[in-house]
Design an enzyme around this catalytic site. Structure first.
Site, PDB file in Angstrom:
ATOM      1  CG  ASN A   7      -1.902   1.210   1.338  1.00 59.50           C
ATOM      2  OD1 ASN A   7      -1.238   2.261   0.830  1.00 59.50           O
ATOM      3  ND2 ASN A   7      -3.197   0.961   1.657  1.00 59.50           N
ATOM      4  CE1 TYR A 105      -6.714   0.547   1.127  1.00 63.11           C
ATOM      5  CE2 TYR A 105      -7.543   1.968  -0.636  1.00 63.11           C
ATOM      6  CZ  TYR A 105      -7.006   1.647   0.636  1.00 63.11           C
ATOM      7  OH  TYR A 105      -7.208   2.979   1.678  1.00 63.11           O
ATOM      8  CG  ASP A 144      -4.558  -1.801   3.405  1.00 61.48           C
ATOM      9  OD1 ASP A 144      -5.222  -2.264   4.334  1.00 61.48           O
ATOM     10  OD2 ASP A 144      -4.564  -0.607   3.584  1.00 61.48           O
ATOM     11  CG  ASN A 146      -8.167  -1.131   5.578  1.00 54.40           C
ATOM     12  OD1 ASN A 146      -7.551  -0.483   6.317  1.00 54.40           O
ATOM     13  ND2 ASN A 146      -8.477  -0.734   4.277  1.00 54.40           N
ATOM     14  CG  ASP A 241       0.204   5.144   5.712  1.00 54.64           C
ATOM     15  OD1 ASP A 241       0.453   4.493   4.512  1.00 54.64           O
ATOM     16  OD2 ASP A 241      -0.753   5.400   6.133  1.00 54.64           O
TER      17      ASP A 241
END
Length: 251
Positions: A7, A105, A144, A146, A241
């Site tokens: 990401n 994602y 990602d 999440n 990040d």
């Protein structure tokens, strides 16, 4: 075969922070990126020896995925075939001879869970999509996603039980996916490893303190279990990040 997923939190920003050098150094056979934050025509990014595929969100500067691959796929599909979930550029599926690679994602439920209903519907639809693929060929899912699946997957579980990415609903949906015939490759090789994270908030010096979350994954269909070689979190790689995650597999 070596696969990488990252990401990049905006590919144009990542390029300014050394993305091209990281890409060349890692030398992956397949390199997937999430959260490109890009619209069609905004960037011409190519690497010698790689085919590239992009899925853009309709909303400018939001979401988006891309895949770079040394081997040309048999076919490429953007999205999962459901309009409600396919306008944010979140999924690219590459079909090869014996397997699929799915770059994803996953939607964020948001800190106060204001998008949790959408997220739960997504999880259900996406799991069904993966199972359809699995019925045809082996599946490698990356991106990602999440969600920090278990308490071991984030620094401060007790204070995050009702926050996006660690709600009961999201964690249960990850369990459902794994129980339906998939393997979390990092936990397969590192079942008890603590302090292994792939995302850190930009606030409060979180990365320096390693106060992070493991929300970036390589997940494979269980028929690939004996072909797994290594899964790694490349936490020393900067530029976002998130850090990249890596899978080595015999295919």
């Amino acid at each position: 075969m070596k696969l990488v997923s990252w990401n990049v939190n905006g590919i144009r920003a990542a390029i300014k922070h050394g993305f091209k050098d990281v890409f060349k150094e890692l030398d992956a056979d397949i390199f997937c990126i999430n959260e490109t934050k890009l619209s069609a025509g905004q960037l011409d990014l190519n690497f010698p020896g790689y085919e590239s595929y992009w899925n853009y969100a309709e909303r400018k500067g939001y979401s988006g995925t891309a895949v770079f691959t040394k081997k040309k796929p048999l076919s490429v599909q953007n999205g999962i075939g459901i309009d409600e979930f396919d306008d944010e550029g979140r999924v690219i599926t590459l079909e090869f001879d014996n397997f699929y690679v799915v770059a994803c994602y996953t939607p964020n439920a948001k800190p106060k869970l204001e998008r949790l209903d959408y997220r739960v519907k997504w999880d259900d639809a996406f799991r069904k999509y993966l199972l359809k693929l699995k019925a045809q060929k082996s599946v490698i899912l990356c991106g990602d996603l999440n969600v920090a699946h278990e308490e071991i997957d984030l620094k401060n579980p007790s204070s995050n039980h009702h926050h996006g990415g660690f709600s009961n609903e999201e964690r249960q949906d990850m369990t459902k996916l794994l129980d339906s015939g998939f393997i979390d490759t990092y936990r397969y090789f590192n079942p008890d490893q603590t302090g292994a994270y792939s995302w850190w908030s930009y606030r409060f010096g979180a990365r320096k303190r390693n106060a992070g979350w493991r929300i970036d994954y390589f997940i494979v269909s269980d028929d690939l279990k004996d072909q797994l070689q290594e899964a790694a979190i490349l936490s020393d790689v900067m530029g976002s990040d998130h850090c990249p995650v890596e899978l080595k597999i015999k295919l």
